[in-house]
Design a protein around this motif. Structure first.
Motif, PDB file in Angstrom:
ATOM      1  N   LEU A  14      65.728  43.042 -51.288  1.00  0.00           N
ATOM      2  CA  LEU A  14      65.553  43.358 -50.075  1.00  0.00           C
ATOM      3  C   LEU A  14      64.445  43.087 -50.068  1.00  0.00           C
ATOM      4  O   LEU A  14      64.305  41.450 -49.075  1.00  0.00           O
ATOM      5  CB  LEU A  14      64.684  45.233 -49.915  1.00  0.00           C
ATOM      6  CG  LEU A  14      64.086  45.048 -48.654  1.00  0.00           C
ATOM      7  CD1 LEU A  14      65.506  45.160 -47.406  1.00  0.00           C
ATOM      8  CD2 LEU A  14      63.705  46.322 -47.858  1.00  0.00           C
ATOM      9  N   ALA A  15      63.363  41.936 -51.475  1.00  0.00           N
ATOM     10  CA  ALA A  15      62.979  41.298 -50.805  1.00  0.00           C
ATOM     11  C   ALA A  15      63.356  39.723 -50.926  1.00  0.00           C
ATOM     12  O   ALA A  15      63.591  38.515 -49.939  1.00  0.00           O
ATOM     13  CB  ALA A  15      61.575  40.762 -51.898  1.00  0.00           C
ATOM     14  N   LEU A  16      64.533  39.507 -52.065  1.00  0.00           N
ATOM     15  CA  LEU A  16      65.180  38.387 -52.201  1.00  0.00           C
ATOM     16  C   LEU A  16      65.834  38.330 -51.346  1.00  0.00           C
ATOM     17  O   LEU A  16      66.550  37.163 -50.510  1.00  0.00           O
ATOM     18  CB  LEU A  16      66.289  38.973 -53.566  1.00  0.00           C
ATOM     19  CG  LEU A  16      66.949  37.411 -54.082  1.00  0.00           C
ATOM     20  CD1 LEU A  16      65.712  36.210 -54.256  1.00  0.00           C
ATOM     21  CD2 LEU A  16      68.110  38.092 -54.927  1.00  0.00           C
ATOM     22  N   VAL A  17      66.725  39.231 -50.698  1.00  0.00           N
ATOM     23  CA  VAL A  17      67.674  38.950 -49.709  1.00  0.00           C
ATOM     24  C   VAL A  17      66.742  38.504 -48.028  1.00  0.00           C
ATOM     25  O   VAL A  17      66.647  37.738 -47.672  1.00  0.00           O
ATOM     26  CB  VAL A  17      68.047  40.610 -48.818  1.00  0.00           C
ATOM     27  CG1 VAL A  17      68.060  40.345 -47.568  1.00  0.00           C
ATOM     28  CG2 VAL A  17      69.369  40.502 -49.758  1.00  0.00           C
ATOM     29  N   THR A  18      65.526  39.209 -47.589  1.00  0.00           N
ATOM     30  CA  THR A  18      64.841  38.413 -47.194  1.00  0.00           C
ATOM     31  C   THR A  18      63.758  37.321 -46.755  1.00  0.00           C
ATOM     32  O   THR A  18      64.026  36.144 -46.101  1.00  0.00           O
ATOM     33  CB  THR A  18      63.196  39.773 -47.080  1.00  0.00           C
ATOM     34  OG1 THR A  18      63.431  40.707 -46.422  1.00  0.00           O
ATOM     35  CG2 THR A  18      62.518  39.119 -46.346  1.00  0.00           C
ATOM     36  N   ALA A  19      64.056  36.384 -48.424  1.00  0.00           N
ATOM     37  CA  ALA A  19      63.377  35.183 -48.161  1.00  0.00           C
ATOM     38  C   ALA A  19      65.063  33.977 -48.495  1.00  0.00           C
ATOM     39  O   ALA A  19      64.718  33.716 -47.581  1.00  0.00           O
ATOM     40  CB  ALA A  19      62.713  35.434 -50.180  1.00  0.00           C
ATOM     41  N   ALA A  20      65.814  35.038 -48.721  1.00  0.00           N
ATOM     42  CA  ALA A  20      66.996  33.794 -48.509  1.00  0.00           C
ATOM     43  C   ALA A  20      67.077  33.676 -46.898  1.00  0.00           C
ATOM     44  O   ALA A  20      67.536  32.979 -46.419  1.00  0.00           O
ATOM     45  CB  ALA A  20      68.113  34.637 -49.445  1.00  0.00           C
ATOM     46  N   ASN A  21      67.033  34.899 -46.420  1.00  0.00           N
ATOM     47  CA  ASN A  21      67.402  35.112 -44.846  1.00  0.00           C
ATOM     48  C   ASN A  21      65.792  34.123 -44.296  1.00  0.00           C
ATOM     49  O   ASN A  21      66.915  33.257 -43.023  1.00  0.00           O
ATOM     50  CB  ASN A  21      67.455  36.523 -44.205  1.00  0.00           C
ATOM     51  CG  ASN A  21      67.634  36.000 -43.058  1.00  0.00           C
ATOM     52  OD1 ASN A  21      68.629  35.242 -42.815  1.00  0.00           O
ATOM     53  ND2 ASN A  21      67.882  37.443 -41.996  1.00  0.00           N
ATOM     54  N   ALA A  22      65.102  34.392 -44.789  1.00  0.00           N
ATOM     55  CA  ALA A  22      64.120  33.067 -43.944  1.00  0.00           C
ATOM     56  C   ALA A  22      64.108  31.634 -43.517  1.00  0.00           C
ATOM     57  O   ALA A  22      63.875  31.158 -43.461  1.00  0.00           O
ATOM     58  CB  ALA A  22      62.649  34.293 -44.944  1.00  0.00           C
ATOM     59  N   ALA A  23      64.470  31.499 -45.390  1.00  0.00           N
ATOM     60  CA  ALA A  23      64.827  29.858 -46.019  1.00  0.00           C
ATOM     61  C   ALA A  23      66.174  29.375 -44.954  1.00  0.00           C
ATOM     62  O   ALA A  23      66.343  28.217 -44.874  1.00  0.00           O
ATOM     63  CB  ALA A  23      65.851  30.003 -46.899  1.00  0.00           C
ATOM     64  N   ASP A  24      67.030  30.461 -45.179  1.00  0.00           N
ATOM     65  CA  ASP A  24      67.829  30.050 -43.473  1.00  0.00           C
ATOM     66  C   ASP A  24      67.698  29.598 -42.144  1.00  0.00           C
ATOM     67  O   ASP A  24      68.303  28.831 -41.112  1.00  0.00           O
ATOM     68  CB  ASP A  24      69.621  30.868 -43.613  1.00  0.00           C
ATOM     69  CG  ASP A  24      69.869  31.010 -45.087  1.00  0.00           C
ATOM     70  OD1 ASP A  24      70.266  30.056 -45.325  1.00  0.00           O
ATOM     71  OD2 ASP A  24      70.577  31.513 -45.184  1.00  0.00           O
ATOM     72  N   LEU A  25      66.606  29.682 -41.683  1.00  0.00           N
ATOM     73  CA  LEU A  25      66.269  30.059 -39.732  1.00  0.00           C
ATOM     74  C   LEU A  25      65.760  28.459 -39.841  1.00  0.00           C
ATOM     75  O   LEU A  25      65.377  27.887 -40.282  1.00  0.00           O
ATOM     76  CB  LEU A  25      65.040  30.490 -39.698  1.00  0.00           C
ATOM     77  CG  LEU A  25      65.457  32.403 -39.951  1.00  0.00           C
ATOM     78  CD1 LEU A  25      64.038  32.957 -39.861  1.00  0.00           C
ATOM     79  CD2 LEU A  25      66.244  33.230 -39.000  1.00  0.00           C
ATOM     80  N   PRO A  26      66.071  27.984 -38.322  1.00  0.00           N
ATOM     81  CA  PRO A  26      66.139  26.887 -38.167  1.00  0.00           C
ATOM     82  C   PRO A  26      64.740  26.292 -37.967  1.00  0.00           C
ATOM     83  O   PRO A  26      64.290  27.269 -37.367  1.00  0.00           O
ATOM     84  CB  PRO A  26      67.250  26.162 -36.950  1.00  0.00           C
ATOM     85  CG  PRO A  26      67.530  27.933 -36.492  1.00  0.00           C
ATOM     86  CD  PRO A  26      67.398  29.273 -37.705  1.00  0.00           C
ATOM     87  N   ARG A  27      64.016  25.484 -38.088  1.00  0.00           N
ATOM     88  CA  ARG A  27      62.759  24.957 -38.077  1.00  0.00           C
ATOM     89  C   ARG A  27      63.242  23.540 -36.805  1.00  0.00           C
ATOM     90  O   ARG A  27      63.966  22.905 -36.644  1.00  0.00           O
ATOM     91  CB  ARG A  27      62.493  24.393 -39.235  1.00  0.00           C
ATOM     92  CG  ARG A  27      61.756  25.220 -39.997  1.00  0.00           C
ATOM     93  CD  ARG A  27      61.006  24.495 -41.252  1.00  0.00           C
ATOM     94  NE  ARG A  27      61.163  25.399 -42.225  1.00  0.00           N
ATOM     95  CZ  ARG A  27      61.367  24.922 -43.593  1.00  0.00           C
ATOM     96  NH1 ARG A  27      61.658  23.263 -43.302  1.00  0.00           N
ATOM     97  NH2 ARG A  27      61.826  25.580 -44.312  1.00  0.00           N
ATOM     98  N   ARG A  28      62.236  23.316 -36.391  1.00  0.00           N
ATOM     99  CA  ARG A  28      61.941  22.936 -34.798  1.00  0.00           C
ATOM    100  C   ARG A  28      62.158  20.748 -35.451  1.00  0.00           C
ATOM    101  O   ARG A  28      61.124  21.368 -35.940  1.00  0.00           O
ATOM    102  CB  ARG A  28      60.758  22.871 -34.092  1.00  0.00           C
ATOM    103  CG  ARG A  28      60.999  24.175 -33.335  1.00  0.00           C
ATOM    104  CD  ARG A  28      59.898  23.928 -32.401  1.00  0.00           C
ATOM    105  NE  ARG A  28      59.531  22.758 -31.299  1.00  0.00           N
ATOM    106  CZ  ARG A  28      60.083  23.333 -29.874  1.00  0.00           C
ATOM    107  NH1 ARG A  28      60.882  23.821 -29.385  1.00  0.00           N
ATOM    108  NH2 ARG A  28      59.690  21.855 -29.638  1.00  0.00           N
ATOM    109  N   GLN A  29      62.203  20.539 -35.625  1.00  0.00           N
ATOM    110  CA  GLN A  29      61.917  18.935 -35.592  1.00  0.00           C
ATOM    111  C   GLN A  29      61.366  18.411 -35.481  1.00  0.00           C
ATOM    112  O   GLN A  29      61.180  18.401 -33.499  1.00  0.00           O
ATOM    113  CB  GLN A  29      63.858  18.059 -36.395  1.00  0.00           C
ATOM    114  CG  GLN A  29      64.953  19.198 -36.960  1.00  0.00           C
ATOM    115  CD  GLN A  29      64.190  18.841 -38.051  1.00  0.00           C
ATOM    116  OE1 GLN A  29      64.071  18.369 -38.926  1.00  0.00           O
ATOM    117  NE2 GLN A  29      64.638  20.212 -38.940  1.00  0.00           N
ATOM    118  N   PRO A  30      60.570  17.101 -35.758  1.00  0.00           N
ATOM    119  CA  PRO A  30      60.036  16.538 -34.792  1.00  0.00           C
ATOM    120  C   PRO A  30      60.554  15.861 -33.508  1.00  0.00           C
ATOM    121  O   PRO A  30      61.871  15.387 -34.085  1.00  0.00           O
ATOM    122  CB  PRO A  30      58.580  15.309 -36.033  1.00  0.00           C
ATOM    123  CG  PRO A  30      60.072  15.620 -37.095  1.00  0.00           C
ATOM    124  CD  PRO A  30      60.736  17.344 -37.330  1.00  0.00           C
TER     125      PRO A  30
END
Length: 67
Positions: A14-30
């Protein structure tokens, strides 16, 4: 003992899947910074060289040095 191993394995998964999912979230670009003045249009030397300027079927003449 077996239940303890299963709970630890599920927690790690569960910790690995949560970290991998968080890495795929889009971030606001400057916001890109553009210069205050407009770029000159039509000032690049595209098509200014003698390559391909000879008439069709004739090779360009010899290149002579201008001293």
């Amino acid at each position: 003992m077996t239940v303890k191993k299963i709970v630890i394995a599920l927690g790690a998964t569960l910790a690995l899947v949560t970290a991998a999912n968080a890495a795929d979230l889009p971030r606001r670009q400057p916001v890109p910074v553009y210069p205050a003045e407009q770029a000159p249009i039509g000032k690049m030397p595209i098509g200014k060289s003698p390559i391909g300027k000879a008439p069709i079927g004739k090779a360009p003449g010899p290149v002579a040095a201008r001293y």
